[in-house]
Design a protein around this motif. Structure first.
Motif, PDB file in Angstrom:
ATOM      1  N   PRO A 191     -19.339  -3.032  36.472  1.00  0.00           N
ATOM      2  CA  PRO A 191     -20.079  -3.029  37.745  1.00  0.00           C
ATOM      3  C   PRO A 191     -20.018  -1.668  38.443  1.00  0.00           C
ATOM      4  CG  PRO A 191     -17.956  -4.104  38.032  1.00  0.00           C
ATOM      5  CD  PRO A 191     -17.996  -3.612  36.617  1.00  0.00           C
ATOM      6  N   GLU A 192     -21.176  -1.059  38.668  1.00  0.00           N
ATOM      7  CA  GLU A 192     -21.253   0.239  39.346  1.00  0.00           C
ATOM      8  C   GLU A 192     -21.300  -0.002  40.856  1.00  0.00           C
ATOM      9  OE1 GLU A 192     -24.699   2.176  37.777  1.00  0.00           O
ATOM     10  OE2 GLU A 192     -24.194   1.645  35.708  1.00  0.00           O
ATOM     11  N   GLN A 268     -23.769   8.348  51.139  1.00  0.00           N
ATOM     12  CA  GLN A 268     -23.701   7.259  50.164  1.00  0.00           C
ATOM     13  C   GLN A 268     -23.124   7.781  48.849  1.00  0.00           C
ATOM     14  OE1 GLN A 268     -27.408   5.741  48.585  1.00  0.00           O
ATOM     15  NE2 GLN A 268     -26.687   3.636  48.630  1.00  0.00           N
ATOM     16  N   PHE A 269     -22.276   6.943  48.212  1.00  0.00           N
ATOM     17  CA  PHE A 269     -21.563   7.359  47.007  1.00  0.00           C
ATOM     18  C   PHE A 269     -21.490   6.198  46.023  1.00  0.00           C
ATOM     19  CE2 PHE A 269     -20.083   9.514  50.781  1.00  0.00           C
ATOM     20  CZ  PHE A 269     -20.200  10.852  50.430  1.00  0.00           C
ATOM     21  N   GLU A 270     -21.062   6.523  44.802  1.00  0.00           N
ATOM     22  CA  GLU A 270     -20.914   5.488  43.777  1.00  0.00           C
ATOM     23  C   GLU A 270     -19.629   5.704  42.999  1.00  0.00           C
ATOM     24  OE1 GLU A 270     -22.952   4.775  39.555  1.00  0.00           O
ATOM     25  OE2 GLU A 270     -24.273   4.102  41.173  1.00  0.00           O
ATOM     26  N   LEU A 271     -19.008   4.587  42.617  1.00  0.00           N
ATOM     27  CA  LEU A 271     -17.840   4.589  41.741  1.00  0.00           C
ATOM     28  C   LEU A 271     -18.116   3.615  40.602  1.00  0.00           C
ATOM     29  CD1 LEU A 271     -14.864   5.205  41.033  1.00  0.00           C
ATOM     30  CD2 LEU A 271     -14.209   3.360  42.575  1.00  0.00           C
ATOM     31  N   ALA A 272     -18.027   4.107  39.369  1.00  0.00           N
ATOM     32  CA  ALA A 272     -18.314   3.261  38.207  1.00  0.00           C
ATOM     33  C   ALA A 272     -17.095   3.202  37.297  1.00  0.00           C
ATOM     34  CB  ALA A 272     -19.516   3.795  37.438  1.00  0.00           C
ATOM     35  N   PRO A 273     -16.726   2.009  36.828  1.00  0.00           N
ATOM     36  CA  PRO A 273     -15.588   1.869  35.921  1.00  0.00           C
ATOM     37  C   PRO A 273     -16.033   1.835  34.461  1.00  0.00           C
ATOM     38  CG  PRO A 273     -16.255  -0.291  36.660  1.00  0.00           C
ATOM     39  CD  PRO A 273     -17.244   0.693  37.252  1.00  0.00           C
ATOM     40  N   VAL A 274     -15.066   1.959  33.562  1.00  0.00           N
ATOM     41  CA  VAL A 274     -15.292   1.665  32.153  1.00  0.00           C
ATOM     42  C   VAL A 274     -15.413   0.148  32.013  1.00  0.00           C
ATOM     43  CG1 VAL A 274     -14.304   1.841  29.834  1.00  0.00           C
ATOM     44  CG2 VAL A 274     -13.982   3.699  31.474  1.00  0.00           C
ATOM     45  N   ASN A 320     -24.876  -4.413  37.360  1.00  0.00           N
ATOM     46  CA  ASN A 320     -23.986  -5.231  36.540  1.00  0.00           C
ATOM     47  C   ASN A 320     -24.358  -5.039  35.069  1.00  0.00           C
ATOM     48  OD1 ASN A 320     -22.021  -7.765  36.801  1.00  0.00           O
ATOM     49  ND2 ASN A 320     -23.513  -8.270  35.213  1.00  0.00           N
ATOM     50  N   ASN A 321     -23.596  -4.193  34.370  1.00  0.00           N
ATOM     51  CA  ASN A 321     -23.869  -3.889  32.963  1.00  0.00           C
ATOM     52  C   ASN A 321     -23.163  -4.910  32.080  1.00  0.00           C
ATOM     53  OD1 ASN A 321     -25.285  -1.084  33.107  1.00  0.00           O
ATOM     54  ND2 ASN A 321     -23.561  -0.939  34.522  1.00  0.00           N
ATOM     55  N   TRP A 322     -23.952  -5.737  31.395  1.00  0.00           N
ATOM     56  CA  TRP A 322     -23.438  -6.936  30.722  1.00  0.00           C
ATOM     57  C   TRP A 322     -23.708  -6.882  29.222  1.00  0.00           C
ATOM     58  CZ3 TRP A 322     -26.002 -10.759  27.939  1.00  0.00           C
ATOM     59  CH2 TRP A 322     -25.353 -11.992  27.781  1.00  0.00           C
ATOM     60  N   SER A 323     -22.696  -7.233  28.441  1.00  0.00           N
ATOM     61  CA  SER A 323     -22.854  -7.300  26.990  1.00  0.00           C
ATOM     62  C   SER A 323     -21.806  -8.251  26.434  1.00  0.00           C
ATOM     63  CB  SER A 323     -22.694  -5.905  26.366  1.00  0.00           C
ATOM     64  OG  SER A 323     -22.977  -5.938  24.982  1.00  0.00           O
TER      65      SER A 323
END
Length: 695
Positions: A191-192, A268-274, A320-323
């Motif tokens: 989730p970004e 505005q900013f973004e934090l993305a996890p592995v 929401n990057n889903w696989s």
């Protein structure tokens, strides 16, 4: 400076801590529980609890809490000390298996949607051993489920775990029928997280931000995002220090915080996890939102997670990057070098296309909230119409399969840069379409409709379940054929699916009015508001699917629908009350004061024989909309006092009556603000909030 490798996960009771504090045999049993889904033997609970307590106390913890995710949309916790009295003036540190496995918070103050009466207060928290415990602020946090006395789910985590089991069962069954020897699948999500940072002192001067999370008034700033100069821009020193502390805190808690950058809007900013397993990703996103907000105060900021805190600039989402992949780590959404020949990938893809088309209403309602309604369809986020983007190559492959033709590749996989010193670079088989709500991005689907404050469990629960349903239908059909006939029949199933569900595929501009008209012709749903979307929870087809896969009972679905409808109404009602209060107590008195000053200037000039056309024009520009504001405010206050009977009526009332009137009041008030000097206006304006906050 510490090396990340040396302290990553140091505040998590993960495999390393377990190996150190648990007997080897019990450590192996715990790993089996976490990695293979085996049931936790009750006889080891005391040993695990004692080890967890010793580890936590070595980290400085004095308390423990069962950390759960009720239907409020945020997490909940009740802290108990690790002490038991041994006499009138002595205690021992103690933590037993029964306290680890089960807790009993008062459930009467949490929303239940009618699953229990208010006087029936008993509720239970149950330890989720598949999610790691962690220490934060001298407390041991134990991830748990939350249920009522009769076992009905009162939280967001329980259905997610059920949906994981449903998709695992369906996928393993189908894959084995197709000849792939698979024992287990793992669902992964990344989730970004987008957010705004606002100066804390300015924040405290805006009642609307403090109470509702968004500005209910605000004339446009002199500069917004027109120059596209904020996105990926140089990170300011103060913000960089904040991000560094956020990273440190998240890494200690085992969160795979990876990428951070400026987003499109100012501040505005973004934090993305592995990517990580969906249950872990859900818990870690809750931790991330908490850390973002908590650390912000250390740097004089407030972190805003509302989906649309500022009118006229982009809001915040959570892609929401889903696989999902097999137990041999093969990504089932990886097309491979020859997608047209990858029968497994094409089968999974067809099932997803079918599921998204048949259950588009569920995907829409999974992201529904009062805040997100302001963002969806506003030329900054996908519209409230579900569609799938696959890219040129995959679309062409599927069209060839549907028509029974041979696919001939005509895609140039090399990207010529036109610079002699640089070689051509490889090009992905699919572009990215930021206007698509559900886009295939090479080896995963990116569900882009989620709002930034959303708990990701609901959209993933629904996504898991609808794919489980379609894979189950495919498996049911395939079982009727002998093994040697199945490959041929799989191809015919894919062809049939594409013919019946290709309406959901769209590669164009999802922001355009033309797409809205085209979607209507195709029979796709446009559920514009949360009030429109939520009643679809209990549509007969949806009830049947969830009950079939044991993800929700009918009672649980009806309860969720009622809870979320009531929440939507209450959020809008609080915004309406806040708007009325700010007008009566802050804005109107300030406007009257300035009008009085203008009138005095006009009278003074008139007495001296001097004309005052500028002052009179300004006074007119203020007073004309002010009369409408006054009338609308009285109407709004009357509407606030009315209470519709049912949850559905309340939600529709908020959408159809309160919000349009509030928007009209805002537009008029913002026009007044543009004619009032800054030292008279009682609120920090958008120029202050968006350009002074990070300096």
């Amino acid at each position: 400076m510490k090396i990340v490798d040396e302290f990553f996960g140091c505040d998590v009771f993960g495999p390393a801590a377990m190996q150190r504090y648990l007997p080897h045999a019990i450590y192996k049993q715990m790993i089996d529980v976490m990695e293979h889904g085996k049931e936790l033997p009750k006889e080891i609970a005391d040993t695990v609890a004692n080890a967890m307590k010793d580890w936590a106390m070595d980290k400085g913890a004095t308390h423990y809490t069962h950390w759960f995710q009720p239907m409020t949309g945020i997490t909940a916790e009740k802290h108990d000390a690790f002490i038991n009295p041994t006499g009138p003036n002595s205690v021992i540190s103690d933590f037993r298996g029964k306290e680890l496995i089960k807790g009993e918070p008062d459930a009467s103050s949490f929303p239940s949607g009618g699953l229990r009466a208010t006087f029936e207060a008993r509720g239970y928290t149950a330890w989720d051993p598949t999610s790691f415990a962690f220490v934060k602020e001298k407390t041991l946090y134990i991830p748990t489920l939350f249920c009522s006395y009769d076992g009905s789910s009162l939280d967001k985590k329980t259905p997610l775990l059920r949906s994981i089991d449903a998709l695992d069962k369906a996928a393993v069954r189908l894959l084995n029928l197709m000849g792939y020897h698979t024992k287990k699948i793992t669902i992964t999500v990344g989730p970004e997280q987008e957010y705004f940072l606002i100066d804390e002192n300015l924040f405290k001067q805006r009642l609307d931000l403090m109470v509702t999370g968004r500005t209910l008034f605000g004339a446009p700033p002199v500069k917004g995002q027109e120059l596209d100069d904020h996105y990926f821009g140089n990170i300011d020193e103060r913000v960089k220090a904040y991000m560094e502390e956020v990273d440190q805190e998240l890494w200690k808690l085992g969160v795979f915080a990876k990428t951070e950058h400026k987003e499109v809007a100012p501040c505005q900013f973004e934090l993305a996890p592995v990517f990580s397993s969906v249950n872990s990703a859900n818990d870690q996103n809750q931790i991330t939102m908490d850390v973002l907000k908590r650390v912000a105060r250390h740097h004089g900021f407030v972190c805003l997670l509302h989906e649309k805190p500022f009118e006229g600039v982009n809001g915040s989402g959570k892609h929401n990057n889903w696989s999902f992949s097999t137990d041999s780590h093969e990504n089932l959404l990886e097309p491979g070098d020859d997608p047209k020949d990858n029968i497994r990938f094409l089968t999974i893809l067809a099932a997803i296309i079918k599921g998204v088309d048949e259950y588009q209403d569920l995907l829409r309602l999974s992201v529904a909230s009062a805040g997100n309604d302001h963002r969806l369809g506003a030329n900054e986020a996908p519209p409230a119409i579900i569609s799938i983007y696959l890219g040129d190559e995959l679309t062409a492959i599927l069209e060839a399969i549907e028509q029974g033709k041979e696919y001939v590749e005509n895609t140039n996989r090399k990207l010529e840069l036109g610079v002699s010193a640089l070689p051509p670079i490889s090009k992905d088989s699919t572009d990215r379409n930021r206007t698509s709500p559900f886009a295939f991005t090479g080896n995963k689907f990116e569900f882009r409709m989620l709002g930034s404050a959303l708990n990701i469990s609901c959209p993933n629960t629904i996504l898991n379940t609808i794919v489980a349903e379609e894979l189950t239908q495919f498996a049911d059909e395939l079982e009727n054929y002998a093994p040697e006939q199945r490959t041929e029949h799989v191809i015919s199933m894919i062809q049939k699916t594409l013919k019946e569900h290709k309406r959901i595929l769209f590669s164009g501009n999802g922001y355009s009015e033309e797409w809205r008209q085209e979607a209507k012709k195709r029979g796709l749903q446009e559920l514009k508001t949360t009030a429109d979307a939520l009643p679809h929870y209990t549509a007969p087809k949806n009830l049947a699917m969830f009950e079939k896969h044991k993800v929700y009972s009918a009672n649980e679905l009806h309860a969720r629908e009622n809870i979320l409808l009531e929440n939507y109404y209450q959020v809008v009602l609080i915004e309406a009350r806040t708007m009325a209060y700010m007008l009566r107590k802050l804005i109107l008195p300030a406007v009257f004061e300035y009008e009085a000053k203008l009138a005095t200037i006009i009278q003074t000039k008139k007495a001296s024989g001097i004309n005052s056309p500028l002052e009179e024009k300004i006074l007119f520009n203020i007073n004309e909309p002010l009369e409408f504001v006054s009338n609308h405010l009285e109407t709004l206050e009357n509407l606030i006092e009315k209470v519709p009977a049912s949850e559905k009526e309340k939600a529709q009332y908020a959408a159809d009556e309160l919000l349009p009137l509030m928007e009209a009041i805002r537009t008029l008030t913002d026009s007044i603000e543009q004619n009032i000097p800054k030292d008279f206006w009682p609120l920090p304006d958008y120029n202050d909030l968006l350009f002074k906050s990070v300096q």
